[in-house]
Scaffold this motif. Structure first.
Motif, PDB file in Angstrom:
ATOM      1  N   ASP A   1       0.870  -1.272   0.004  1.00 47.84           N
ATOM      2  CA  ASP A   1       0.137  -0.015   0.054  1.00 47.84           C
ATOM      3  C   ASP A   1       0.857   1.280   0.055  1.00 47.84           C
ATOM      4  O   ASP A   1       0.523   2.169  -0.672  1.00 47.84           O
ATOM      5  CB  ASP A   1      -0.971   0.053   1.229  1.00 47.84           C
ATOM      6  N   VAL A   2       1.780   1.273   0.865  1.00 54.53           N
ATOM      7  CA  VAL A   2       2.861   2.365   0.811  1.00 54.53           C
ATOM      8  C   VAL A   2       3.506   2.423  -0.481  1.00 54.53           C
ATOM      9  O   VAL A   2       3.604   3.786  -1.019  1.00 54.53           O
ATOM     10  CB  VAL A   2       3.634   2.351   2.057  1.00 54.53           C
ATOM     11  N   GLU A   3       4.038   1.441  -1.089  1.00 54.20           N
ATOM     12  CA  GLU A   3       4.505   1.516  -2.337  1.00 54.20           C
ATOM     13  C   GLU A   3       3.707   2.132  -3.389  1.00 54.20           C
ATOM     14  O   GLU A   3       4.104   2.935  -4.397  1.00 54.20           O
ATOM     15  CB  GLU A   3       5.321   0.293  -2.788  1.00 54.20           C
ATOM     16  N   GLU A   4       2.370   1.739  -3.430  1.00 53.01           N
ATOM     17  CA  GLU A   4       1.350   2.265  -4.331  1.00 53.01           C
ATOM     18  C   GLU A   4       1.082   3.755  -4.155  1.00 53.01           C
ATOM     19  O   GLU A   4       1.227   4.466  -5.055  1.00 53.01           O
ATOM     20  CB  GLU A   4       0.051   1.398  -4.258  1.00 53.01           C
ATOM     21  N   TRP A   5       0.906   4.156  -2.810  1.00 55.40           N
ATOM     22  CA  TRP A   5       0.804   5.492  -2.582  1.00 55.40           C
ATOM     23  C   TRP A   5       1.975   6.416  -3.015  1.00 55.40           C
ATOM     24  O   TRP A   5       1.897   7.342  -3.343  1.00 55.40           O
ATOM     25  CB  TRP A   5       0.677   5.345  -1.033  1.00 55.40           C
ATOM     26  N   SER A   6       3.101   5.890  -2.832  1.00 53.21           N
ATOM     27  CA  SER A   6       4.201   6.499  -3.257  1.00 53.21           C
ATOM     28  C   SER A   6       4.403   6.816  -4.548  1.00 53.21           C
ATOM     29  O   SER A   6       4.614   7.984  -5.211  1.00 53.21           O
ATOM     30  CB  SER A   6       5.530   5.931  -2.600  1.00 53.21           C
ATOM     31  N   THR A   7       4.124   5.698  -5.362  1.00 57.93           N
ATOM     32  CA  THR A   7       3.981   5.853  -6.801  1.00 57.93           C
ATOM     33  C   THR A   7       3.121   6.838  -7.451  1.00 57.93           C
ATOM     34  O   THR A   7       3.283   7.677  -8.186  1.00 57.93           O
ATOM     35  CB  THR A   7       3.900   4.557  -7.548  1.00 57.93           C
ATOM     36  N   GLU A   8       2.015   7.154  -6.695  1.00 57.85           N
ATOM     37  CA  GLU A   8       0.999   7.949  -7.063  1.00 57.85           C
ATOM     38  C   GLU A   8       1.583   9.350  -6.566  1.00 57.85           C
ATOM     39  O   GLU A   8       1.276  10.277  -7.474  1.00 57.85           O
ATOM     40  CB  GLU A   8      -0.210   7.836  -6.234  1.00 57.85           C
ATOM     41  N   ILE A   9       1.986   9.439  -5.517  1.00 57.39           N
ATOM     42  CA  ILE A   9       2.408  10.882  -5.244  1.00 57.39           C
ATOM     43  C   ILE A   9       3.496  11.144  -5.861  1.00 57.39           C
ATOM     44  O   ILE A   9       3.424  12.646  -6.476  1.00 57.39           O
ATOM     45  CB  ILE A   9       2.967  10.762  -3.573  1.00 57.39           C
ATOM     46  N   LYS A  10       4.376  10.372  -6.536  1.00 54.18           N
ATOM     47  CA  LYS A  10       5.418  10.773  -7.388  1.00 54.18           C
ATOM     48  C   LYS A  10       5.008  11.400  -8.702  1.00 54.18           C
ATOM     49  O   LYS A  10       5.453  12.233  -9.263  1.00 54.18           O
ATOM     50  CB  LYS A  10       6.470   9.565  -7.733  1.00 54.18           C
ATOM     51  N   GLU A  11       3.791  10.658  -9.180  1.00 53.73           N
ATOM     52  CA  GLU A  11       3.151  11.091 -10.679  1.00 53.73           C
ATOM     53  C   GLU A  11       2.410  12.455 -10.368  1.00 53.73           C
ATOM     54  O   GLU A  11       2.650  13.321 -11.254  1.00 53.73           O
ATOM     55  CB  GLU A  11       2.248  10.109 -10.885  1.00 53.73           C
ATOM     56  N   ILE A  12       2.054  12.715  -9.171  1.00 66.10           N
ATOM     57  CA  ILE A  12       1.114  13.922  -8.855  1.00 66.10           C
ATOM     58  C   ILE A  12       2.222  15.030  -8.714  1.00 66.10           C
ATOM     59  O   ILE A  12       2.146  16.108  -9.246  1.00 66.10           O
ATOM     60  CB  ILE A  12       0.362  13.824  -7.506  1.00 66.10           C
TER      61      ILE A  12
END
Length: 89
Positions: free
Chosen positions: A39-50
């Motif tokens: 979940d944290v890795e997925e969140w991190s990827t989304e944050i990087k894209e944003i």
């Protein structure tokens, strides 16, 4: 002697059961941690894209402001020492 071996066998069986229960609890904890990590890795990827999109938009807006400021300065040229209305001559 047989009773002694049976007693040791029962003791070992109980100890193995205790170890087995502990290992099952650890397995559940590991599975929970793996899920949280995912979940944290997925969140991190989304944050990087944003963040990347925000930085790109910021650069575009910075360029646009610079162009507007430059254009504004070019359109507001003042000439000193000329009389009003001389432009048409």
């Amino acid at each position: 002697m047989k009773q002694g071996l049976d007693s040791v066998r029962e003791d070992m069986t109980r100890k193995f059961e205790i170890v087995d229960v502990g290992m099952r609890a650890q397995k559940k904890d590991i599975e929970m941690l793996e899920e949280c990590t995912f979940d944290v890795e997925e969140w991190s990827t989304e944050i990087k894209e944003i963040l990347q999109a925000s930085l790109e938009q910021q650069n575009k807006l910075r360029e646009k402001v610079s162009e507007l400021e430059g254009g504004s300065r070019r359109n507001n040229i003042r000439l000193w020492g000329l009389k009003e209305g001389v432009e048409g001559c």
